[in-house]
Design a protein around this motif. Structure first.
Motif: not given
Length: 485
Positions: A11-12, A51, A153, A197, A199, A297
């Motif tokens: 994620d990210q 997401c 965030n 992660k 994230h 990101d």
């Protein structure tokens, strides 16, 4: 024999924060090894880099219009129609997911026979808990999970208050390994290993942060265009994340970047342990492995943050396909190949996996199977370009140039992604690139017209005003990891 399937997703995670992606500091030996044993798609793009829609695109093979979502809408029911795990289960696969799904409602298994869920504290109702939080309850640690004090965030880095063995990264990999050890040996399996992660919150274990304590992370890039052509959305993100304060504290920026790197290396280490489990069970050679991320990101690049646009940090994603190794016959697959041109996207995950398993690809799928690109001698042609939309921002990439349109401001950007991968030099006003600009604009216009998007009218791109309320925007922790419905 049908291959086993392992799909690992982060994620990210942006593509250039891997060793194989060219980062000079970040250590990712196990992810790099997957690339050395397969094909890495360097031009891969998240066609809706945030997401919820990104995950629906991966699970259905549909583009943002197909999932009826171009920004996070967590309570919107999951799209009906064929889903990846559903089709694999019908074909006889044992299907299991460990980690983050981000569906609605939260316990919607979207075709998986079994799920061990981590939803990062999001709840459907009072008293609702995911499997990871129940695990922390059972071990007496749930009360300290969020005592790092960072929002979900928010930037900045803190050491995870949990022991490493109780972190979400370790737990997710552990659940995947438990599945391998207790799976049905008479069936092929599809395992989705979904890390939440890197994230934010950026809360690595102490031992992983220490790996980067003395490192100097590359400074965020700043495009030439930022002084004279700053989109309203970027202005909003700067206010939301208190950019002026970050500029005054470069040490805090370094700490943030080190925290992000540490989380990535933690994930990489757990992938290494998981791959060892496959090897011990003599399954690794019979398994097709895909490694992706839902989006990236921006990490301070161009003075902006998070995701939701199509700059490199936000939209460029790792996409690695490591084919199985055949036994007793010639290996027809490429190994250690980098495809620098094919504009691959998240909607290609589902058709690739279905094709590898010999399962017909539904007509609802917008993506394309990457199987023909995995051979030693790649056959066929891939689509010439990929379009994307996220909120008010649109993009087209053909692997050579990338066109971005901020619809509310009617601002066009064009970047040569091969010569300028960091999006620092805007070529939209360069006469030498006029043909490329017009070609990419025309492709976007045709895509919008095909899907009835109101931003296309009378044969032209149609700006539509959007009020970012910049006069009211202010810094926020973006807290949503405790009691969020």
């Amino acid at each position: 024999m049908k291959p086993h399937i392992v799909w690992i997703s982060c994620d990210q995670l942006r593509a250039d924060w891997l060793g194989i992606g060219g980062h000079p500091v970040v250590m990712t030996p196990h992810i790099d090894e997957l690339a050395y044993e397969g094909v890495r798609f360097q031009a891969a793009m998240s066609e809706c880099p945030t997401c919820v829609p990104a995950r629906r695109i991966m699970m259905t093979g549909r583009n943002p219009y197909g999932v009826n979502m171009n920004k996070n809408r967590e309570s919107q029911p999951f799209s009906e129609g064929p889903k990846l795990a559903e089709l694999l289960a019908r074909a006889g696969y044992q299907t299991f997911a460990a980690g983050k799904l981000h569906t609605s409602p939260k316990r919607n298994r979207i075709g998986f026979e079994e799920v061990q869920l981590n939803e990062e504290g999001r709840v459907d109702h009072i008293g609702w808990k995911d499997d990871y939080e129940r695990f922390l309850d059972d071990n007496g640690w749930s009360h300290v999970r969020y005592t790092h004090g960072l929002g979900n965030n928010q930037y900045g880095a803190r050491i995870d208050p949990l022991p490493e063995r109780l972190t979400s990264t370790h737990w997710t990999a552990q659940k995947a390994m438990e599945f391998i050890e207790r799976r049905d040996p008479t069936r092929p399996f599809f395992l989705h290993l979904s890390f939440d992660k890197p994230h934010p919150p950026l809360t690595p274990p102490q031992s992983y942060y220490d790996l980067y304590r003395d490192a100097v992370m590359p400074e965020p890039v700043v495009g030439e265009w930022t002084e004279s052509k700053l989109p309203s959305r970027v202005r909003f993100m700067r206010l939301r994340h208190n950019y002026e304060q970050w500029r005054e504290h470069p040490l805090m920026v370094q700490q943030t970047l080190k925290g992000y790197a540490a989380l990535i290396t933690h994930i990489d280490s757990m992938i290494g342990v998981f791959l060892g489990t496959l090897r011990e069970h003599k399954l690794l050679d019979d398994t097709l492995i895909v490694f992706t991320s839902d989006h990236g990101d921006n990490l301070f690049d161009h003075g902006t943050f998070a995701k939701g646009d199509f700059f490199r940090g936000s939209a460029s994603i790792p996409f690695i396909v490591r084919p199985p190794r055949p036994r007793g016959e010639a290996d027809r697959f490429a190994r250690g190949k980098t495809d620098r041109e094919s504009p691959v996207a998240l909607m290609d995950v589902m058709p690739t996996l279905l094709d590898a398993c010999g399962i017909p690809i539904p007509e609802s799928v917008s993506g394309t199977s990457l199987l023909p690109l995995l051979g030693r001698e790649a056959t066929g042609t891939f689509r010439p370009y990929t379009c994307g939309v996220c909120g008010t921002v649109y993009a087209v990439s053909d692997g050579a140039t990338k066109y971005i349109w901020y619809s509310e401001d009617d601002l066009e950007f064009l970047f040569d992604v091969r010569e300028d991968p960091n999006d620092c030099r805007d070529l939209a006003g360069d006469s030498a690139y006029r043909e490329a600009l017009e070609t990419q604009r025309g492709r976007l216009l045709a895509w919008l017209e095909e899907h009835g998007d109101p931003h296309a009218a009378a044969g032209r791109l149609q700006p539509i005003a959007y009020d970012w309320r910049l006069d009211e925007a202010h810094a926020t922790t973006s807290w949503n990891n405790r009691g969020r419905h």
